[in-house]
Design a protein around this motif. Structure first.
Motif, mmCIF file in Angstrom:
data_model
loop_
_atom_site.group_PDB
_atom_site.id
_atom_site.type_symbol
_atom_site.label_atom_id
_atom_site.label_comp_id
_atom_site.label_asym_id
_atom_site.label_seq_id
_atom_site.Cartn_x
_atom_site.Cartn_y
_atom_site.Cartn_z
ATOM 1 N N UNK A 156 14.488 -31.866 -8.957
ATOM 2 C CA UNK A 156 15.823 -32.070 -9.513
ATOM 3 C C UNK A 156 16.144 -30.992 -10.544
ATOM 4 N N UNK A 157 17.410 -30.959 -10.940
ATOM 5 C CA UNK A 157 17.837 -30.085 -12.025
ATOM 6 C C UNK A 157 17.742 -30.862 -13.337
ATOM 7 N N UNK A 158 17.308 -30.170 -14.387
ATOM 8 C CA UNK A 158 17.139 -30.820 -15.680
ATOM 9 C C UNK A 158 17.835 -30.019 -16.766
ATOM 10 N N UNK A 159 18.124 -30.713 -17.871
ATOM 11 C CA UNK A 159 18.756 -30.047 -19.007
ATOM 12 C C UNK A 159 17.807 -29.055 -19.653
ATOM 13 N N UNK B 185 21.691 -35.136 1.269
ATOM 14 C CA UNK B 185 20.769 -34.640 0.249
ATOM 15 C C UNK B 185 21.442 -34.054 -0.968
ATOM 16 N N UNK B 186 22.758 -34.160 -1.038
ATOM 17 C CA UNK B 186 23.512 -33.548 -2.136
ATOM 18 C C UNK B 186 23.101 -34.104 -3.498
ATOM 19 N N UNK B 187 22.711 -35.387 -3.543
ATOM 20 C CA UNK B 187 22.363 -36.006 -4.822
ATOM 21 C C UNK B 187 20.919 -35.739 -5.227
ATOM 22 N N UNK B 188 20.154 -35.020 -4.385
ATOM 23 C CA UNK B 188 18.757 -34.754 -4.722
ATOM 24 C C UNK B 188 18.632 -33.853 -5.945
#
Length: 960
Positions: free
Chosen positions: A363-366, A36-39
């Motif tokens: 997810x993380x976003x800018x 799940x690291x790429x989630x």
């Protein structure tokens, strides 16, 4: 697909079995340090990461590139270049014809360089849909479709024969014939794979990977609604991608757009997308990805997602993507994809962590932005830009406020005709033929009594649309005023295949007809569905007769009014507008409303939903207040308001459920490639190289490779340059390279006349893009262009310097070329916004323009300029032509001798700003610094070779 030399540095090669299919793929899980690291990565970047993983070769894509993207920092400024290899290329005919012209010319050039012409060949699927050439000549009659289709084929026979040659000469190139629908809808309903699978390779392996693409139309992003990553590029970039060149790009920032809630009663998907567009333009997302997430996604059907994704160019983003989820699978099933393929899509995307579920980790976003769908209100956008949203209740007041800026040079003609009673009634022709009050408003101003609209008699169906006087007995001079709606078009890819808004328009028409309402005779109405399936569900729902009754007959299946193919207005309507300097209005369901795009007779253009297009067509005037003004009198003599005929969400949902089924898609797409008898019987030349016809006015050999040396010359200094045009903010690619009608007395019109073409056969600039002689003469020829070097004028005119003689931009460029004078453009913010139009860069290059200095650029146009060997420079923050007191009459020099060449050779090791020198006629020199907007190392190579196609050609010929 991966070569045998693929290093597979991360040991990611894996096997997937789905049903009877066993596929090889590159697993993203191999990159995870823990499950799940790429989630944390946005879905769009996971797709890019798979693309890098699959194309790792140690050169274009390295293991470090893959590691960098896997460890993406959402807050970092874009700086790392990656090589993106799309799975396919999508084109429409306006952009596709010049692309195939370029490839044909490259084959000739390859022969000259001693190479193999067969190397100029698409290496992956290149799919072209002919959808931009149909024009609305006939309207408001049952014969409209047949007439327009016949005229389209008559005008474009040579172009279509050229495309059929391309199908036979090039591998991996196919064309969908005209009349099948808009390319983005055909892509959504038929071409898109979501997950791509290959035929068995030499070793018998089948490979699976995400469907990705670039397209030569900026609205390629519509397929983002299906979870397919793709965006618009210039035709020259698309050609390079077809020939195996990676798309060079910086790892982007990704803006997360959180959706919550549910649309309230009365709000449509169009209202939502206009709201999203305004919000994102205000935030600033040019060059960024936008990714939609949040619980509100589940409330949006696929068609609504596609509507939002379609308008990514309008909000400025590279793409506007939704993740694949259960709704995506439902849509694939509805549109006739096989169950085996749908199962593979789900299995592959779940295995790769690319399938969205309600419990997915955010997810993380800018950056993030959010919208509660329940707050969306009915809206329109205009009168010049898609991002200028106006609440429906304020549309009339907005037009009144904008009117002074909309008046043209002859606007004073209308001094005696002032708009009155803005707070008063609206109205239209009622069942009894009386003129409603907004129409009577104009009549009262010119002191002429209202007269009844003649009933359309059966014989009028056969009469040509020369005038509304002959057809309806109405003198438009008495009824037209500022704000009169003369075009009402359900058009463009944005909405014309979204069942909810299309059926809403049909239901509204049904209720209007049942009440006894009609459209005023001066409104040119049209319905151009994006898919033939729309007609199927209109007919099943029983709504077509009501649209016909309001003169919204089907005029064609393609991009009509939105691309400028609105066709001529009735002659007396056009004359009344010109005689009185009127600011006439168009209302359309499209995505583009830039100046001069829709019609040369119309100065104000408003985007809106299809049901609102019908409502405004009934009203006949943009000043109509739907809350207080009736649309007219019903059969019972009582006033009818919009609220009386607006369909509820429940009515729309029930009609959608009862009217659309998978069989419709099976039926329409089973024969999509066959075309009609005209297409099937079309003769075309054969051979690996094209037999250019010297007297052709449609297809001419592209000149970019004429006398091209095998190796590029050193980058030349730019000095002694003159400004060809000094422009303001928001100059669009429509201003630079118009797509609409060709003026008789302009340079392009004179060229065609000199070559024996009648004005009635001029067709449009878009259809003539295969002939550079027409297009260079049409560059900067938009009728609404305002060049500050020629104050008080509109259109493609300038002053020749230093004399100051007024002339057309084209004629001035010819004179400057005789003198050996390089040319420049000075511009403001958002230069080159709008369509992904490579001719907006090709035309300037052929005019002799060497550099542009602007405050900011739209992404695609900046890339196109580099791709044509034009240097894009950008003013430093806070600076512009006004702050630097530049008049455009100066003589310009870019950098010290040899400085630009050294900067590029050193790959900007010492920075990317360069000094520009501007010397006035009095000897005063203004110096200012500008940023060189060549953004990636690959773009440096393109510029050094004089353009991307020259670079690719030399590389394929073994000369680069």
């Amino acid at each position: 697909m991966p070569t045998q030399s693929h290093p597979d540095s991360f040991k990611s090669l894996a096997t997937l079995k789905s049903g009877s299919t066993t596929c090889q793929y590159f697993s993203l899980k191999a990159l995870e340090k823990k499950p799940g690291d790429l989630s944390r990565l946005p879905f769009s970047l996971r797709i890019l990461l798979e693309n890098l993983l699959r194309h790792e070769d140690g050169r274009s894509v390295t293991a470090d590139d893959i590691k960098f993207l896997a460890a993406w920092d959402p807050k970092a400024e874009p700086s790392r270049e990656i090589a993106y290899m799309p799975a396919r290329v999508l084109m429409q005919d306006f952009t596709g014809v010049p692309a195939i012209v370029d490839l044909a010319a490259m084959r000739d050039a390859m022969k000259t360089l001693g190479g193999d012409p067969e190397k100029i060949n698409p290496l992956q699927p290149a799919e072209l849909v002919i959808d931009h050439s149909v024009q609305v000549d006939e309207f408001g009659t049952l014969r409209a479709y047949d007439m327009n289709a016949a005229l389209e084929f008559q005008r474009n026979r040579e172009r279509y024969a050229f495309l059929k040659w391309g199908q036979s000469a090039f591998n991996n190139f196919s064309a969908v014939p005209p009349g099948m629908g808009i390319c983005h809808q055909v892509n959504l309903e038929f071409l898109a794979r979501v997950v791509f699978t290959t035929a068995p390779d030499a070793s018998g392996k089948v490979w699976a990977y995400p469907d990705t693409l670039v397209g030569t139309d900026s609205h390629t992003t519509m397929v983002n609604g299906l979870g397919v990553l793709g965006w618009g590029v210039g035709g020259i970039e698309a050609e390079a991608a077809m020939l195996g060149q990676p798309v060079s790009m910086l790892v982007p920032q990704v803006v997360g757009f959180k959706l919550t809630g549910k649309l309230r009663e009365g709000a449509t998907a169009t209202d939502l997308v206009l709201t999203v567009t305004q919000m994102l333009r205000k935030l600033g997302v040019v060059g960024k990805f936008v990714e939609f997430y949040g619980p509100g996604i589940a409330e949006l059907p696929l068609a609504d997602r596609a509507t939002i994704a379609n308008m990514a160019p309008e909000y400025g983003a590279t793409c506007g993507i939704f993740p694949v989820d259960a709704e995506t699978l439902r849509y694939l099933r509805l549109t006739g994809r096989s169950e085996e393929h749908i199962a593979l899509v789900e299995a592959y995307l779940r295995e790769q962590g690319l399938f969205h579920t309600k419990d997915a980790v955010e997810a993380e976003y800018s950056a993030t932005i959010s919208l509660d769908l329940a707050t969306v209100e009915p809206s329109v956008a205009g009168p010049k830009r898609p991002q200028d949203r106006v609440l429906l209740s304020q549309a009339g007041a907005n037009f009144k406020e904008q009117l002074p800026a909309l008046l043209g040079p002859n606007g004073n003609k209308n001094e005696a005709r002032q708009m009155v009673r803005w707070e008063g009634e609206g109205g239209t022709a009622s069942a009894s033929g009386d003129i409603g009050s907004s129409v009577g408003m104009a009549a009262a101003v010119v002191e002429s009594p209202s007269v009844p609209v003649a009933t359309l008699v059966e014989g009028a169906l056969e009469a040509p649309h020369v005038s509304i006087r002959s057809r309806f007995g109405i003198d438009p001079d008495k009824y037209l005023d500022h704000g009169s709606i003369v075009i009402a078009a359900i058009t463009s890819c944005t909405n014309t295949s979204n069942p909810s808004v299309m059926l809403a328009a049909g239901l509204l028409a049904k209720k209007a007809v049942e009440k006894g309402l009609k459209t005023p005779p001066w409104v040119k109405t049209s319905l151009a569905p994006g898919s033939r399936v729309v007609t199927d569900y209109y007919e099943k729902a029983g709504l077509m007769p009501y649209l016909d009754a309001l003169r919204f007959q089907i005029v064609g299946y393609g991009c009509t009014t939105c691309i400028g193919n609105s066709g001529p207005l009735p002659t007396d309507v056009s004359k009344a507008i010109d005689d009185h300097g009127l600011v006439a209005v168009s209302v359309l369901s499209g995505n583009r409303n830039f100046e001069g795009r829709i019609s040369p007779d119309v100065r104000a253009n408003y985007l809106m939903s299809p049901p609102l297009v019908v409502a405004y067509a009934l009203a006949g005037h943009i000043g109509h207040n739907f809350d207080t003004d009736p649309l007219g009198k019903g059969k019972d003599g009582k006033p009818v308001f919009l609220r009386d005929i607006w369909p509820t969400q429940q009515e729309i949902a029930q009609t959608v459920a009862a009217s659309i089924d998978s069989e419709m898609f099976h039926k329409e797409y089973s024969t999509v490639s066959k075309g009609d008898q005209n297409w099937q019987g079309l003769k075309f030349p054969e051979g690996e190289t094209y037999g250019w016809e010297q007297d052709s006015t449609y297809i001419r050999k592209a000149p970019y490779f004429d006398e091209m040396p095998a190796t590029p010359a050193a980058v030349e200094d730019i000095h002694g340059a003159r400004v060809l045009a000094l422009l303001g903010d928001s100059v669009t690619t429509d201003h630079i390279s118009p797509a609409g009608s060709i003026k008789l007395n302009g340079p392009a019109g004179k060229y065609l006349t000199d070559h024996g073409v009648k004005a009635s056969d001029f067709n449009s600039y878009g259809s003539r893009r295969g002939n550079h002689e027409v297009m260079v003469r049409g560059t900067f020829a938009n009728v609404r262009l305002r060049n500050k070097l020629a104050p008080g004028t509109e259109g493609g005119v300038t002053r020749l310097l230093p004399e100051g003689t007024g002339m057309s931009i084209y004629d001035a460029s010819v004179e400057y070329a005789k003198r050996g004078t390089p040319l420049a453009i000075l511009a403001g913010k958002e230069y080159g916004s709008g369509s992904s139009r490579d001719w907006a860069a090709k035309g300037p290059r052929l005019l002799g323009i060497r550099f542009v200095v602007a405050e900011s650029y739209e992404r695609i146009h900046r890339s196109n300029l580099v791709g044509m060997g034009i240097l894009p420079l950008q003013f430093l923050p806070g600076q512009n032509t006004e702050s630097l007191h530049l008049t455009g009459e100066e003589v310009f020099r870019v950098g010290e001798p040899g400085e630009l060449r050294a900067m590029l050779d050193g790959k900007f090791a010492n920075g990317r700003t360069i000094t520009v020198f501007a010397e006035s006629d009095k000897g005063k020199t203004t110096e200012f610094s500008a940023t060189v907007r060549i953004d990636t190392p690959q773009e440096i190579l393109y510029y050094q070779h004089g353009g991307i196609l020259q670079y690719v050609l030399r590389q394929l010929a073994g000369k680069a």
